[in-house]
Enzyme design. Sequence first.
Site, mmCIF file in Angstrom:
data_model
loop_
_atom_site.group_PDB
_atom_site.id
_atom_site.type_symbol
_atom_site.label_atom_id
_atom_site.label_comp_id
_atom_site.label_asym_id
_atom_site.label_seq_id
_atom_site.Cartn_x
_atom_site.Cartn_y
_atom_site.Cartn_z
ATOM 1 N N TYR A 183 -29.710 20.528 67.346
ATOM 2 C CA TYR A 183 -30.500 21.946 68.102
ATOM 3 C C TYR A 183 -31.604 22.047 67.443
ATOM 4 C CZ TYR A 183 -30.659 26.480 69.736
ATOM 5 O OH TYR A 183 -31.021 27.794 70.407
ATOM 6 N N SER A 191 -36.384 28.717 70.341
ATOM 7 C CA SER A 191 -35.604 29.524 69.182
ATOM 8 C C SER A 191 -36.359 29.590 68.046
ATOM 9 C CB SER A 191 -34.307 28.571 69.032
ATOM 10 O OG SER A 191 -33.986 28.865 67.777
HETATM 11 P P1 NAD Z 1 -25.471 30.737 76.988
HETATM 12 O O1 NAD Z 1 -24.694 29.614 76.462
HETATM 13 O O2 NAD Z 1 -25.138 31.954 77.539
HETATM 14 O O3 NAD Z 1 -26.674 30.284 77.971
HETATM 15 C C1 NAD Z 1 -26.894 28.963 78.111
HETATM 16 C C2 NAD Z 1 -26.875 28.486 79.544
HETATM 17 O O4 NAD Z 1 -27.412 27.231 79.641
HETATM 18 C C3 NAD Z 1 -25.584 28.636 80.076
HETATM 19 O O5 NAD Z 1 -25.715 29.309 81.453
HETATM 20 C C4 NAD Z 1 -25.380 27.235 80.431
HETATM 21 O O6 NAD Z 1 -24.590 26.930 81.762
HETATM 22 C C5 NAD Z 1 -26.709 26.535 80.517
HETATM 23 N N1 NAD Z 1 -26.610 25.043 80.578
HETATM 24 C C6 NAD Z 1 -25.927 24.420 79.714
HETATM 25 N N2 NAD Z 1 -25.962 22.914 79.871
HETATM 26 C C7 NAD Z 1 -26.640 23.071 81.190
HETATM 27 C C8 NAD Z 1 -27.290 21.814 81.802
HETATM 28 N N3 NAD Z 1 -26.893 20.507 81.709
HETATM 29 N N4 NAD Z 1 -28.097 22.184 83.094
HETATM 30 C C9 NAD Z 1 -28.315 23.646 83.455
HETATM 31 N N5 NAD Z 1 -27.707 24.549 82.718
HETATM 32 C C10 NAD Z 1 -27.184 24.367 81.590
HETATM 33 O O7 NAD Z 1 -26.508 31.311 75.725
HETATM 34 P P2 NAD Z 1 -27.761 31.783 75.667
HETATM 35 O O8 NAD Z 1 -28.074 32.638 74.319
HETATM 36 O O9 NAD Z 1 -28.016 32.812 76.966
HETATM 37 O O10 NAD Z 1 -28.713 30.628 75.701
HETATM 38 C C11 NAD Z 1 -30.032 30.600 76.472
HETATM 39 C C12 NAD Z 1 -31.230 29.857 75.775
HETATM 40 O O11 NAD Z 1 -31.678 30.700 74.651
HETATM 41 C C13 NAD Z 1 -30.865 28.647 75.126
HETATM 42 O O12 NAD Z 1 -31.768 27.666 75.464
HETATM 43 C C14 NAD Z 1 -30.682 29.008 73.730
HETATM 44 O O13 NAD Z 1 -30.974 27.797 72.854
HETATM 45 C C15 NAD Z 1 -31.715 30.002 73.617
HETATM 46 N N6 NAD Z 1 -31.535 30.744 72.553
HETATM 47 C C16 NAD Z 1 -30.559 31.597 72.195
HETATM 48 C C17 NAD Z 1 -30.306 32.509 71.059
HETATM 49 C C18 NAD Z 1 -29.033 33.549 70.883
HETATM 50 O O14 NAD Z 1 -29.397 34.221 69.811
HETATM 51 N N7 NAD Z 1 -28.357 33.792 72.016
HETATM 52 C C19 NAD Z 1 -31.085 32.284 70.095
HETATM 53 C C20 NAD Z 1 -32.172 31.340 70.376
HETATM 54 C C21 NAD Z 1 -32.582 30.561 71.327
#
Ligand code: NAD
Length: 266
Positions: free
Chosen positions: A165, A152
């Site tokens: 986080y 991130s």
């Molecule tokens: P999201 O909530 O749609 O996806 C997160 C996924 O992680 C979900 O599918 C959830 O089921 C899974 N997850 C959570 N706990 C888990 C566990 N214990 N075991 C297996 N899977 C688990 O959100 P996203 O935005 O798609 O996030 C995906 C990644 O991208 C994350 O690591 C997040 O920190 C990172 N990220 C997202 C953003 C953003 O703006 N969306 C920005 C920076 C980083």
Amino acid sequence: MQISLQQQVALVTGASSGIGAGAAKALAAAGAAVVLNYNSQAAPAEALAAQINAAGGQALAIGGDVSKEADVERLFAQTLDAFGHLDILVANSGLQKDANLVDMTLEDWNTVISVNLTGQFLCARAAVRIFNRQGIREGVSRAAGKIIHMSSVHQLIPWAGHVNYAASKGGVEMLMRTLAQEVSEQRIRINGIAPGAIRTAINRAATEGAAEKELLKLIPYGRVGDVEDVANAVVWLASDASDYVVGSTLFIDGGMSLYPEFRGNG
Ligand code: NAD
């Protein structure tokens, strides 16, 4: 440049939604067989696997909590049972449990570190063990395996109210770089992606309505990111087109990490 991941197997954690689902779709479109890991949401992961299979690809949804060692070991074993090998890991699962430090429970600290950081350690360890056993699969890829750690912008930008986080993502950066230093000579390529604000469930409140206007002040490029912005980079980092990229974090953030508050100031 044409990217093909034919004959390669990719495992994407947290593929039931958001960036993980988008990455799985894009990897499948590039020709990889894809394992879609989910934690609690089986239905969307299975639906996406069915959609990929119906379109002529190969996909399988497998449940498992990435913070639990036994689940991770089973996830990788089932991947090998189904597809015979593994070439790409997208360690994507992540969550937030937000609070100011003084109000943060130990449970919420531990949950975020366990999923976001320990989960990436457990998955990377399982993948590297497989890559080492397999070696380079001639004619398939120049690398013996590729790992993409989903970090991130908060591996760089401190984030008040989200200390668990931000600490987890800072940890992901050093996990990624240290692992890259450790296993590159085995021709295993380790890299990271640091998304900014991407429109997914994790940040719905911040990317809609009035909140989106405030958010856009932090994004010089003037738009919130889409899942495809990250998914396309996942495919590139997983392919030989990026074969000389080792231990790097690719920021996909519309310029969020450029300290935009300094525009016109300082
Ligand atoms: P999201 O909530 O749609 O996806 C997160 C996924 O992680 C979900 O599918 C959830 O089921 C899974 N997850 C959570 N706990 C888990 C566990 N214990 N075991 C297996 N899977 C688990 O959100 P996203 O935005 O798609 O996030 C995906 C990644 O991208 C994350 O690591 C997040 O920190 C990172 N990220 C997202 C953003 C953003 O703006 N969306 C920005 C920076 C980083």
